[in-house]
Scaffold this active site. Structure first.
Site, PDB file in Angstrom:
ATOM      1  N   THR A  53       0.833  -1.002   0.141  1.00 36.48           N
ATOM      2  CA  THR A  53      -0.152  -0.332  -0.140  1.00 36.48           C
ATOM      3  C   THR A  53       1.057   1.584  -0.142  1.00 36.48           C
ATOM      4  OG1 THR A  53      -1.703   1.174   1.002  1.00 36.48           O
ATOM      5  CG2 THR A  53       0.161  -0.013   2.125  1.00 36.48           C
ATOM      6  N   GLU A  84      -6.345  -3.180  -1.529  1.00 34.34           N
ATOM      7  CA  GLU A  84      -7.731  -3.474  -2.269  1.00 34.34           C
ATOM      8  C   GLU A  84      -7.299  -5.651  -2.721  1.00 34.34           C
ATOM      9  OE1 GLU A  84      -7.831  -0.803  -5.412  1.00 34.34           O
ATOM     10  OE2 GLU A  84      -9.376   0.379  -3.915  1.00 34.34           O
ATOM     11  N   HIS A 166     -14.355   3.815 -11.049  1.00 34.75           N
ATOM     12  CA  HIS A 166     -13.612   3.745 -10.102  1.00 34.75           C
ATOM     13  C   HIS A 166     -11.954   3.167 -11.372  1.00 34.75           C
ATOM     14  CE1 HIS A 166     -10.890   0.925  -6.431  1.00 34.75           C
ATOM     15  NE2 HIS A 166     -10.564   1.577  -7.394  1.00 34.75           N
TER      16      HIS A 166
END
Length: 301
Positions: A53, A84, A166
């Site tokens: 991340t 994610e 997205h």
């Protein structure tokens, strides 16, 4: 972080380098700004290497890569795994053939995601053969399992999905395959947008559309249109059972696609040798049926 033997294996070293290489391609293409996007690869029955991340994909090194299990628990790595990862793991659990997943925000494809516009078919040969219909998963806040589950209804019949408002997720047997599906999709979306600025798209006719699917079958690629008799050649119907009522994306920014009989149905043209060649006599019954369907479709708009 606890030690895992696979994490420092020769295979893992090679895959980590490949994840970084795909990260550079994604970043250099403008598919992932700043810390956007994430990449993963299943290296064992329950082990997955992934990007961490809060890192720019264009500047990753092999030392940054993490390892998680198929439930998302981190097994190894100095940095925290991507937030994610559940999206990637959901795909891998439901598709045993998938080893690699790439999620990013390619701008042209993401424009379709933001508008929630269906990507029209029967326009570009490469898309018909190598990609086919691209479904659009409904929007959900990223990060949790609810977001990951949005792709589940579409996983059986595609390797590329647009995520509403997205970005995109693409997947395959290798990192290279997963990445190039994203590149193909964004290039196509860019062509569509540019063509619309010139005055609009031109759809292929029924015969040429069918010939491309014949070619696709000969090359050994699968397509939902090969199995569903009611799946139209060009009208974005392959994934209709996966959408809730009112959620199916429509082609609204472009001219409505033509309505042709499905691949398993009788074409509206016929050659001396049967179906699929050039010229020949017209199948009047099928032609009347196709025209009727077009009229009914127009009345519903």
């Amino acid at each position: 972080m606890s030690y895992h033997p696979l994490f420092n294996s020769a295979e893992a070293k090679s895959i980590k380098e490949w994840i970084c290489e795909v990260g550079r391609r994604v970043y250099n293409k403008g598919f992932a700004a700043a810390n956007d996007g994430n990449i993963s690869y299943r290296i064992g029955p329950n082990e997955v290497l992934c990007s961490p991340t809060m890192i720019c994909k264009g500047f990753m090194t092999p030392d940054d890569i993490c390892m998680v299990d198929l439930d998302g628990k981190q097994l190894a790595g100095k940095k925290k795994r991507t937030s994610e990862i559940l999206l990637h793991l959901t795909i891998m659990r439901q598709r045993e053939d998938v080893k690699a997943v790439v999620h990013c925000h390619p701008p042209h494809a993401t424009a379709f995601a933001v508008r929630r516009e269906a990507i029209p078919q029967c326009i570009l040969p490469e898309i018909e053969v190598f990609m086919g219909e691209v479904p659009l998963a409904p929007y959900e806040t990223p990060g949790a399992q609810g977001f990951a589950d949005t792709v589940s209804p579409f996983l059986k019949a595609t390797n590329t999905i647009i995520l509403a408002n997205h970005g995109t997720v693409s997947f395959g047997a290798t990192l290279e395959e997963a990445y190039w599906k994203t590149e193909i999709l964004d290039a196509y979306c860019r062509i569509l947008i540019l063509t619309q600025q010139l005055g609009g798209v031109t759809y292929l006719n029924e015969q040429k559309s069918r010939e491309l699917l014949d070619l696709k079958k000969r090359l050994g690629f699968d397509d939902p249109r090969f199995h569903n008799e009611n799946c139209d050649l060009c009208s974005n119907t392959a994934f209709r059972d996966g959408y809730k009522e009112g959620e199916a994306p429509q082609v609204s920014a472009f001219a409505p696609p033509p309505v042709y009989p499905g691949y398993l149905q009788t074409p509206t043209y016929q050659t001396n040798g049967g179906v699929g060649g050039g010229g020949g006599q017209i199948n009047m019954e099928a032609l009347v049926q196709a025209i009727t369907e077009q009229v009914l479709a127009a009345l519903k708009q």
